[in-house]
Design an enzyme around this catalytic site. Structure first.
Site, short mmCIF file in Angstrom:
data_model
loop_
_atom_site.label_atom_id
_atom_site.label_comp_id
_atom_site.label_asym_id
_atom_site.label_seq_id
_atom_site.Cartn_x
_atom_site.Cartn_y
_atom_site.Cartn_z
N SER A 1 21.28 65.74 -36.58
CA SER A 1 20.66 64.11 -37.56
C SER A 1 21.64 63.42 -37.33
O SER A 1 23.10 62.56 -37.31
CB SER A 1 19.99 64.56 -38.53
OG SER A 1 18.86 63.60 -39.03
N HIS B 1 12.31 66.65 -35.43
CA HIS B 1 13.00 66.69 -35.89
C HIS B 1 13.42 68.26 -36.37
O HIS B 1 13.03 68.43 -37.64
CB HIS B 1 13.00 65.70 -36.75
CG HIS B 1 14.70 65.50 -37.06
ND1 HIS B 1 15.10 64.79 -36.40
CD2 HIS B 1 15.17 65.37 -38.69
CE1 HIS B 1 16.46 64.20 -37.26
NE2 HIS B 1 16.41 64.68 -37.90
#
Length: 389
Positions: A226, A368
């Site tokens: 990320s 994610h």
């Protein structure tokens, strides 16, 4: 239930595009410029790095005049010896800064056979999840990394720059006098952001490896998930000592092409996380086509070293398609060094991987996150790259 719906709305507002048919037409900046040969590439690469400094990440601090390391041996999981390390950095002009990291080195590592190093940039929320003992986890599977013969480093990003728009410049940048409080409350247009500060810290791990008889400073990979993936790619673009750059679900400002405006956009990321980037990046809010660079050029700036992208099929906010296309559009730089062209048609299905010489990509099922299955692909790719050294 109402709270859950509100959080979902905030995480993925309906006005943001998730339809490939609505991706605008765009033209990407040229990768090569005047470069026509491997000999031309270092000059072009330097131009690209400078453009990213000016328009996206800001100018990172220079390397310290001197850096020393204090080590404390400690217990840790798996078949490895662990050290808590503190980097003491002499920044010049009487300025100093320090930060910690932890490293696990495989048992049996010798001076004759030093271990390659894998550095994970860990942003604060994830560092809290790992806990003080850094026990083996899906996010940082230290036992799997050391079992593969690699040293594993966890670098706590917040020790360099807190992940907060109000306090990000209170550590490393304050030590340099680059903080807003020391400069009338402002940053210059190319003022250093938190991502660049985190990447600067990863480079100090290479300094540590260079001083160690048991680590191979010519084989150091930097990994990030990320926001950490954005920092990892930028660190490797800036510092040619990194052998491999990995980004995992890094999205806008990481591996995804900004001009696609798919999922998270430049305007959205700047409104939520202005401290990650330089102030000049604001000029491209809703104006991505005016950027003199795009993220394919960040991938290209790693050439002729190795670069890898990991996406997740359900993480549409990070634009998996745009992350893969950055590798494709970096073709001209890698072809200079004899690599095969990567094509759009090679985009893998969920659960699959594609490797083309010094570039690799996989698309994981799910959303994610950084999972053990991602790490298995990373370690396999590193083994192939480093086997050739």
């Amino acid at each position: 239930m109402l709270a859950a719906l509100l959080l979902a709305a905030l995480a993925a507002p309906p006005e943001f595009n998730y339809d490939e048919a609505e991706v605008p037409d765009y033209t990407l900046p040229d990768v090569l410029g005047e470069a026509n040969s491997p000999e031309d590439w270092p000059g072009r690469r330097a131009e690209i790095v400078r453009l990213f400094e000016q328009h996206v990440y800001g100018v990172a601090p220079p390397a310290p005049e001197k850096v020393t390391f204090e080590e404390t041996e400690e217990a840790g999981p798996g078949g490895a010896w662990w050290r808590q390390v503190r980097a003491e950095c002499d920044l010049g002009d009487g300025k100093e800064s320090s930060f910690p990291f932890r490293i696990a080195v495989p048992n049996g590592t010798t001076k004759e056979n030093p271990a390659p190093v894998v550095v994970l940039i860990v942003h604060p929320a994830r560092m809290n999840q790992l806990g003080d003992d850094l026990s083996d986890s899906d996010f940082f599977p230290s036992e799997a990394i050391t079992a593969a013969g690699f040293a594993a480093v966890a670098l706590p990003a917040a020790e360099l720059a807190p992940d907060d728009k109000e306090t990000f410049d209170t550590k490393l940048l304050a030590a340099l006098g680059w903080d807003r409080a020391s400069n009338g409350g402002d940053r210059p247009a190319d003022g250093c952001g938190a991502l660049a500060a985190w990447g600067w810290g990863a480079s100090r791990v290479i300094d540590y490896a260079a001083q160690s008889e048991y680590l191979d400073a010519s084989r150091v990979a930097v990994v990030g998930h990320s926001r950490g993936g954005k920092a990892a790619w930028w660190a490797a673009a800036r510092d040619p000592r990194f052998s491999i750059a990995y980004s995992n679900n890094s999205g806008c400002g990481g591996a995804a092409l900004s001009r696609r405006r798919f999922g998270e956009t430049v305007a959205r990321i700047n409104s939520s996380f202005p401290h990650w980037f330089c102030p000049q990046f604001d000029a491209y809010n809703g104006n991505e086509d005016a950027l003199p660079i795009d993220q394919h050029m960040l991938a290209a700036a790693v050439a002729p070293r190795a670069v890898y992208v990991a996406s997740a099929a359900e993480d549409r906010w990070a634009d998996p398609r745009g992350e893969f296309l950055s590798l494709v559009e970096a073709n001209p730089a890698f072809e200079l060094f004899g690599d095969r062209k990567l094509t759009e048609d090679e985009s893998p299905a969920a659960g699959e991987q594609v490797v083309t010489d010094r570039r690799g990509y996989h698309l994981r099922e799910g959303g994610h996150g950084l999972e053990r299955s991602d790490w298995m692909q990373f370690l396999s790719f590193a083994a192939g790259v480093w086997e050739e050294k």
